[in-house]
Scaffold this active site. Structure first.
Site, PDB file in Angstrom:
ATOM      1  N   LYS A 139      -6.815   2.429   3.944  1.00  0.00           N
ATOM      2  CA  LYS A 139      -6.137   1.743   2.830  1.00  0.00           C
ATOM      3  C   LYS A 139      -5.164   2.720   2.188  1.00  0.00           C
ATOM      4  O   LYS A 139      -5.545   3.597   1.434  1.00  0.00           O
ATOM      5  CB  LYS A 139      -7.196   1.290   1.799  1.00  0.00           C
ATOM      6  CG  LYS A 139      -6.873   0.004   1.074  1.00  0.00           C
ATOM      7  CD  LYS A 139      -5.737   0.055   0.083  1.00  0.00           C
ATOM      8  CE  LYS A 139      -6.006   0.797  -1.202  1.00  0.00           C
ATOM      9  NZ  LYS A 139      -4.727   1.032  -1.928  1.00  0.00           N
ATOM     10  N   GLY A 180      -8.591  10.750  -4.681  1.00  0.00           N
ATOM     11  CA  GLY A 180      -7.924  10.092  -5.805  1.00  0.00           C
ATOM     12  C   GLY A 180      -8.510  10.569  -7.117  1.00  0.00           C
ATOM     13  O   GLY A 180      -8.978  11.709  -7.216  1.00  0.00           O
ATOM     14  N   GLY A 218     -13.206   7.448  -8.221  1.00  0.00           N
ATOM     15  CA  GLY A 218     -14.249   8.077  -7.403  1.00  0.00           C
ATOM     16  C   GLY A 218     -15.644   7.725  -7.900  1.00  0.00           C
ATOM     17  O   GLY A 218     -16.552   7.445  -7.106  1.00  0.00           O
ATOM     18  N   GLU A 268     -12.771  13.413  -2.927  1.00  0.00           N
ATOM     19  CA  GLU A 268     -11.961  14.566  -3.365  1.00  0.00           C
ATOM     20  C   GLU A 268     -11.158  14.088  -4.558  1.00  0.00           C
ATOM     21  O   GLU A 268     -10.338  13.182  -4.435  1.00  0.00           O
ATOM     22  CB  GLU A 268     -11.069  15.039  -2.207  1.00  0.00           C
ATOM     23  CG  GLU A 268     -10.579  16.471  -2.437  1.00  0.00           C
ATOM     24  CD  GLU A 268      -9.270  16.534  -3.173  1.00  0.00           C
ATOM     25  OE1 GLU A 268      -9.266  16.324  -4.415  1.00  0.00           O
ATOM     26  OE2 GLU A 268      -8.239  16.797  -2.521  1.00  0.00           O
ATOM     27  N   CYS A 302      -3.438  17.808  -5.879  1.00  0.00           N
ATOM     28  CA  CYS A 302      -4.817  17.963  -6.393  1.00  0.00           C
ATOM     29  C   CYS A 302      -5.128  19.417  -6.669  1.00  0.00           C
ATOM     30  O   CYS A 302      -5.874  19.731  -7.583  1.00  0.00           O
ATOM     31  CB  CYS A 302      -5.870  17.442  -5.424  1.00  0.00           C
ATOM     32  SG  CYS A 302      -5.298  16.425  -4.119  1.00  0.00           S
ATOM     33  N   GLU A 326      -6.514  16.862 -15.931  1.00  0.00           N
ATOM     34  CA  GLU A 326      -5.546  16.955 -14.838  1.00  0.00           C
ATOM     35  C   GLU A 326      -4.310  16.149 -15.208  1.00  0.00           C
ATOM     36  O   GLU A 326      -4.412  14.953 -15.494  1.00  0.00           O
ATOM     37  CB  GLU A 326      -6.151  16.415 -13.538  1.00  0.00           C
ATOM     38  CG  GLU A 326      -5.239  16.643 -12.362  1.00  0.00           C
ATOM     39  CD  GLU A 326      -5.804  16.114 -11.056  1.00  0.00           C
ATOM     40  OE1 GLU A 326      -6.324  14.990 -11.039  1.00  0.00           O
ATOM     41  OE2 GLU A 326      -5.716  16.835 -10.043  1.00  0.00           O
TER      42      GLU A 326
END
Ligand code: ADP
Length: 492
Positions: free
Chosen positions: A190, A243, A248, A265, A299, A396
């Site tokens: 996806k 993501g 997550g 991750e 990331c 983040e």
């Protein structure tokens, strides 16, 4: 038959398909979503949006392929197919790099120099593993007085759902596809809404390489529709996701209902530690790359810069200069060093963090606003005198924003580096080999780099500690994450 409702502007390759790839056939979806060019905001193309029914068909195709065709393909043959796919990616590397630049807005030199070579290397690395996945023969104590012969087998898990982010889609798709296929799994992929094009093109290459139908299926679509349907599906055995922590967490919760395996991750807030003896010029260059490469939409971006007080003013000034010398521009202009952010929402999120940094009292050294041109640009931004407790040091940002802070001794540096919810990566700048290894052990992160930001390689495990995720991809760890271990005991 539903018509394939897509518009393909001249800039997209003729052969690109924008529907769903299920059971080896390109199919249309009942609806589409818009894919925009972030450097202009203009519509690039419309892409088929898979719904739960489409996802179910893709999972069934993957299950059938797993049970039938793919299950009887030997490791050596799987390896040969992966090598062939790597060769095709290499043949079309320029097209794929252009698609990445067009879709995400990154300067064309970056996918050319990093994403494509890494993706090709990843497929070759795992092609090599495909016929070398073996168990152990294990001495055992016997059974009711009779001797036993025991051994283990590593078997594929089954149907793997790969949910891909938009920042480096092709490379991360490679990190999920290559080990899963090498180990004998089948997949439903996806892609992200904002950047599906390179993965759709990869679908064409998978077809051309000759993988049996259903081994890899691609279902572009919305996260909370196609992505969620995959995670819920009872016949998906594993979800590999890259993501945000929020999604997550949802995935892990939903996956628990059917005991799916998960690899997550989830990004980071990675420190760059500049020790007193560091080569300052090299450190500044590496830190600037860790902040501004891919617009900071990485990331592993090294966004918390911890600098020994003896070098602090020098590093702050040099990073300010490095930020100001970046050249924002169109991704295909070779002078450009930093492109737009992927969409308006991301631009607004990053600008809001910058305002928060100002409001919380950090000193703005460079940047701090939007770039005055069309597209979703944000100025390369550096804050100094940032408190490690402030929002811009904890959350983040996923944009070109760095937070610099001083430390006085190595213990304080480690304390600050580890005082975060995240633990994906860390970079240490020092010439002292003892300090380098000592700090590498003490820092809580899945990857530690000494004297070079993002020294990644398909042979090395990749993944994070704490909120940065669960499990590892790549290297032998990638094979372990895509296999179940079975023990067999024969009573002799
Ligand atoms: P970002 O916020 O940076 O876009 P996300 O974590 O939202 O990152 O998206 C990463 C990937 O996860 C994308 O492919 C997205 O479509 C997908 N996704 C988003 N929401 C869900 C969900 N509820 N279930 C499964 N996948 C999802």
């Amino acid at each position: 038959m539903r018509a394939e409702t897509t518009t393909v502007p001249a800039r997209l390759p003729e052969s690109l398909r924008t529907g769903l790839f299920i059971d080896g056939k390109w199919q249309s979806a009942t609806s589409t979503f818009d894919d925009h060019d972030p450097s202009s905001g203009q519509l690039l193309t419309r892409v088929g949006a898979a719904d739960a029914t489409d996802v179910d068909r893709a999972v069934r195709a993957a299950r059938t392929a797993f049970n039938d065709s793919w299950g009887s393909v030997s490791g050596a043959e799987r390896g040969a197919l992966l090598y062939r796919l790597a060769d095709l990616i290499e043949r079309d590397a320029a097209i794929l790099a252009e698609l990445e630049s067009l879709d995400i807005g990154k300067p064309i030199g970056q996918p050319t120099a990093l994403d494509l070579p890494n993706t090709i290397a990843t497929f070759r690395h795992f092609a090599g593993w495909a016929d070398k996945i073996h168990g152990d023969s294990i001495p055992t104590a016997g059974y009711m007085g009779r001797p036993t012969h025991s051994y283990t087998i590593r078997e594929p898990i089954g149907v793997v759902a790969a949910i891909i982010p938009w920042n480096t889609p092709l490379m991360i798709a490679g990190w999920k596809l290559a080990p899963a296929l090498a180990a004998g799994n089948t997949l439903v992929v996806k892609p992200a809404e904002d950047a599906p094009l390179s993965i759709l093109y990869l679908g064409r290459l998978i077809e051309e390489a000759g993988f049996p139908p259903g081994v890899v299926n691609i279902v572009p679509g919305l996260g909370d529709v196609a992505g969620a349907a995959l995670v819920r599906h009872r016949d998906v055995d594993k979800v590999s996701f890259t993501g945000s922590p929020r999604v997550g967490q949802d995935i892990q919760r939903t996956a628990a209902e059917t005991f799916k395996r998960v690899t997550l991750e989830l990004g980071g807030k990675s420190p760059q530690i500049v020790l007193a003896d560091a080569d300052v010029d090299a450190a500044v260059q590496g830190i600037a790359m860790g902040l501004f490469f891919n617009q900071g939409e990485v990331c592993a971006a090294g966004t918390r810069i911890l600098v020994h007080r003896s070098l602090y003013d020098r590093v702050v000034a040099a990073l300010g200069e490095a930020a100001r010398s970046q050249i924002p521009g169109a991704p295909f202009d070779l002078a450009t060093t930093i492109g737009p952010l992927v969409n308006r929402r991301q631009q607004e999120t990053v600008l809001a963090y910058i305002e928060k940094g100002k409001a919380e009292g950090a000193r703005l050294v460079a940047g701090g606003g939007r770039v005055n041109r069309a597209g979703f640009f944000v100025e390369p931004t550096v804050f100094a005198d940032v408190s490690n407790d402030s929002t811009i040091a904890r959350e983040e940002i996923f944009g070109p924003v760095g937070a610099v802070m001083p430390f006085d001794d190595v213990d304080e540096a480690i304390r600050m580096a580890n005082d975060t919810e995240y633990g994906l990566a860390a970079t240490i700048w020092t010439r002292d080999v003892t300090l380098a290894h000592t700090l590498a052990r003490k820092v809580r992160a899945g990857a530690v780099w000494v004297n070079g930001w993002a020294a990644i390689d398909p042979a090395l495990p990749w993944g994070g500690m704490k909120t940065s995720g669960i499990g590892r991809e790549l290297g032998w760890s990638g094979i372990l994450a895509n296999t179940e271990e079975k023990s067999v005991t024969v009573v002799l």
